[in-house]
Design a protein around this motif. Structure first.
Motif, PDB file in Angstrom:
ATOM      1  N   ARG A 116      -1.030  -1.201  17.305  1.00  8.68           N
ATOM      2  CA  ARG A 116      -2.285  -1.879  16.985  1.00  8.68           C
ATOM      3  C   ARG A 116      -2.906  -1.214  15.762  1.00  8.68           C
ATOM      4  NH1 ARG A 116      -7.783  -1.183  18.820  1.00  8.68           N
ATOM      5  NH2 ARG A 116      -8.957  -3.141  18.703  1.00  8.68           N
ATOM      6  N   TRP A 117      -3.238  -2.031  14.734  1.00  7.65           N
ATOM      7  CA  TRP A 117      -3.825  -1.523  13.492  1.00  7.65           C
ATOM      8  C   TRP A 117      -5.313  -1.855  13.454  1.00  7.65           C
ATOM      9  CZ3 TRP A 117      -1.115   1.323   9.914  1.00  7.65           C
ATOM     10  CH2 TRP A 117       0.277   1.301  10.007  1.00  7.65           C
ATOM     11  N   THR A 118      -6.116  -0.891  13.057  1.00 12.42           N
ATOM     12  CA  THR A 118      -7.547  -1.142  12.853  1.00 12.42           C
ATOM     13  C   THR A 118      -7.969  -0.594  11.495  1.00 12.42           C
ATOM     14  OG1 THR A 118      -8.191   0.949  13.926  1.00 12.42           O
ATOM     15  CG2 THR A 118      -8.079  -1.028  15.314  1.00 12.42           C
ATOM     16  N   GLY A 126     -12.405   0.720  12.316  1.00 11.94           N
ATOM     17  CA  GLY A 126     -12.692   0.497  13.719  1.00 11.94           C
ATOM     18  C   GLY A 126     -12.540  -0.938  14.176  1.00 11.94           C
ATOM     19  N   ARG A 127     -12.230  -1.862  13.260  1.00 12.69           N
ATOM     20  CA  ARG A 127     -12.042  -3.271  13.604  1.00 12.69           C
ATOM     21  C   ARG A 127     -10.575  -3.661  13.457  1.00 12.69           C
ATOM     22  NH1 ARG A 127     -17.175  -6.234  10.576  1.00 12.69           N
ATOM     23  NH2 ARG A 127     -18.843  -5.044  11.640  1.00 12.69           N
ATOM     24  N   PRO A 128     -10.131  -4.666  14.197  1.00 15.79           N
ATOM     25  CA  PRO A 128      -8.734  -5.092  14.058  1.00 15.79           C
ATOM     26  C   PRO A 128      -8.396  -5.418  12.609  1.00 15.79           C
ATOM     27  CG  PRO A 128      -9.745  -6.132  15.956  1.00 15.79           C
ATOM     28  CD  PRO A 128     -10.852  -5.436  15.230  1.00 15.79           C
ATOM     29  N   ALA A 129      -7.235  -4.989  12.154  1.00 17.38           N
ATOM     30  CA  ALA A 129      -6.813  -5.226  10.777  1.00 17.38           C
ATOM     31  C   ALA A 129      -6.619  -6.719  10.547  1.00 17.38           C
ATOM     32  CB  ALA A 129      -5.518  -4.484  10.488  1.00 17.38           C
ATOM     33  N   VAL A 169      -8.021   3.844   8.315  1.00 14.77           N
ATOM     34  CA  VAL A 169      -7.070   2.935   8.945  1.00 14.77           C
ATOM     35  C   VAL A 169      -6.352   3.711  10.038  1.00 14.77           C
ATOM     36  CG1 VAL A 169      -4.950   1.608   8.633  1.00 14.77           C
ATOM     37  CG2 VAL A 169      -6.753   1.512   6.899  1.00 14.77           C
ATOM     38  N   ARG A 170      -6.288   3.104  11.198  1.00 14.64           N
ATOM     39  CA  ARG A 170      -5.659   3.769  12.347  1.00 14.64           C
ATOM     40  C   ARG A 170      -4.549   2.882  12.907  1.00 14.64           C
ATOM     41  NH1 ARG A 170      -7.453   7.622  16.081  1.00 14.64           N
ATOM     42  NH2 ARG A 170      -9.472   7.646  14.982  1.00 14.64           N
ATOM     43  N   THR A 204      -2.348   2.713  16.281  1.00 17.04           N
ATOM     44  CA  THR A 204      -2.275   3.249  17.641  1.00 17.04           C
ATOM     45  C   THR A 204      -1.044   2.690  18.330  1.00 17.04           C
ATOM     46  OG1 THR A 204      -4.678   3.433  17.785  1.00 17.04           O
ATOM     47  CG2 THR A 204      -3.449   3.460  19.857  1.00 17.04           C
ATOM     48  N   SER A 239      -1.955   8.161  17.884  1.00 17.28           N
ATOM     49  CA  SER A 239      -2.507   7.478  16.713  1.00 17.28           C
ATOM     50  C   SER A 239      -2.183   8.230  15.438  1.00 17.28           C
ATOM     51  CB  SER A 239      -4.032   7.348  16.842  1.00 17.28           C
ATOM     52  OG  SER A 239      -4.386   6.511  17.925  1.00 17.28           O
TER      53      SER A 239
END
Length: 374
Positions: free
Chosen positions: A307-309, A312-315, A342-343, A345, A366
């Motif tokens: 999951r990419w953000t 803090g929001r979905p990519a 950009v994270r 997870t 992450s």
């Protein structure tokens, strides 16, 4: 015979006697080769399964090699080891023994009757460690005995197996339940009072539910062993999760609480992320690059969830690539001179784990980058 000739002959006899040993030197054990049977990834983030034999002469090595391969096939054919087989690397150590079979000169000191139990097969763990060598990363060692008698052992040390036994494949599936999952024996003749295992309890279903203990999350679930997960009392007074499982009878399957215990044990030793590029937190990443993360693989080409953000929001879907996340600031929704974290997870969402606290703590990881225009 002259005195001079007698003297010469005497000296010659002494020299000849010195050149002829009274008896041949005893044969010694030696490692003649180390072979990687399965390479699923870097040893630092894989569990290396080492297979070594005791009681195999040089002429016996073909049999040992076939038995070692069969041992891994048997273990990786049963769930959850089948799905999580890519978490393992497999290495074989070819150790030549001076004599065939187990005996006083067996280099690993393997013997039956350990602790007064005829089928319990033990090994000298210091000797095993000597011949196996130092571990590079997480490791389990299976010592195979050149024997056709029924036997083996599993637990915190070296796992053992009578490799020529008729049920060797089923035995190793059971013993590795002890070693990897820390599981207890579920059969009626197992010692009572030993409830410090994830699959054994002194409490019935109602008490487990009230205390949120042991396999309470699984109570009432349909189990792959047949029937329903509950609390079934054995003759030794302890409760087990199901009527049957590998930990009760050879040739079965791991029940759901046992599967969860094995999977959790694997994640206590591994990280769900194999690699990430560029190196996370190494510094700001400029536009135009692609961020990538490599999760631990599962069998059959399956992957853990990624999951990419961004901030803090979905990519945005426009930035997602097959191999990662593209750093086009427009696609990311970043304005000029804007930066964001950009994270990526990675999490294992298998249905075989119901302990969500453990999933969040150990089955996810992450990678974080600072990106944007500079």
């Amino acid at each position: 015979m002259s005195r001079r000739l007698a003297t010469v002959l005497s000296v010659l006899a002494v020299l000849l006697a010195g050149c002829t040993p009274a008896s041949a030197a005893p044969a010694r054990a030696a490692v003649v080769g180390t072979v990687t049977l399965v390479d699923n990834g870097p040893a630092a983030n894989r569990i290396t399964l080492v297979l070594i034999g005791d009681g195999y002469t040089a002429g016996d090595l073909p049999r040992f090699r076939a038995q070692a391969a069969a041992t891994w096939r048997a273990l990786s054919s049963v769930e959850p080891f089948r799905t999580y087989a890519p978490f393992f690397d497999v290495r074989r150590v070819d150790l030549v023994s001076p004599e065939s079979g187990l005996g006083p000169d067996s280099p690993l000191g393997m013997h039956f009757g350990c602790g007064g139990t005829p089928r319990l097969l033990c090994a000298d763990e210091a000797a095993v460690s000597h011949y196996v060598g130092p571990a590079v990363g997480p490791e389990y060692v299976i010592a195979l005995a050149d024997s056709t008698a029924y036997g083996g052992a599993g637990g915190s040390g070296v796992t053992t197996l009578s490799a020529g036994a008729k049920d060797a494949g089923s035995i190793i599936q059971h013993e590795m339940g002890h070693t990897v999952g820390g599981l207890g024996d579920e059969y009626d003749a197992a010692p009572g009072g030993q409830s410090d295992f994830p699959n054994l309890s002194t409490q019935d279903a109602s008490a487990m539910t009230s205390a949120h203990a042991k396999w309470w999350r699984w109570l009432g679930a349909a189990d792959p062993s047949g029937g329903v997960v509950g609390a079934y009392r054995s003759a030794n007074g302890l409760y087990r999760p199901t009527q049957n499982s590998i930990m009760r009878r050879l040739g079965g399957v791991y029940n759901l609480p046992c599967r969860e215990a094995v999977i959790e044990a694997l994640y206590r030793r591994l990280n769900s992320i194999d690699a990430a590029a560029p190196a996370p937190r190494a510094g700001p990443v400029a536009p135009g690059r692609t961020l990538t993360v490599t999760p631990l693989p599962l069998a059959g080409g399956r992957r853990l969830t990624v999951r990419w953000t961004v901030g803090g929001r979905p990519a945005p879907s426009a930035a997602l690539r097959d191999d990662g996340l593209g750093l086009d600031t427009g696609a990311l929704g970043l304005g000029p001179h804007c930066r964001a974290f950009v994270r990526a997870t990675v999490v294992d969402r298998t249905d075989w784990v119901r302990d969500e606290r453990f999933r969040q703590a150990r089955m996810r990881a992450s990678a974080v980058w600072l990106v944007g225009s500079f």
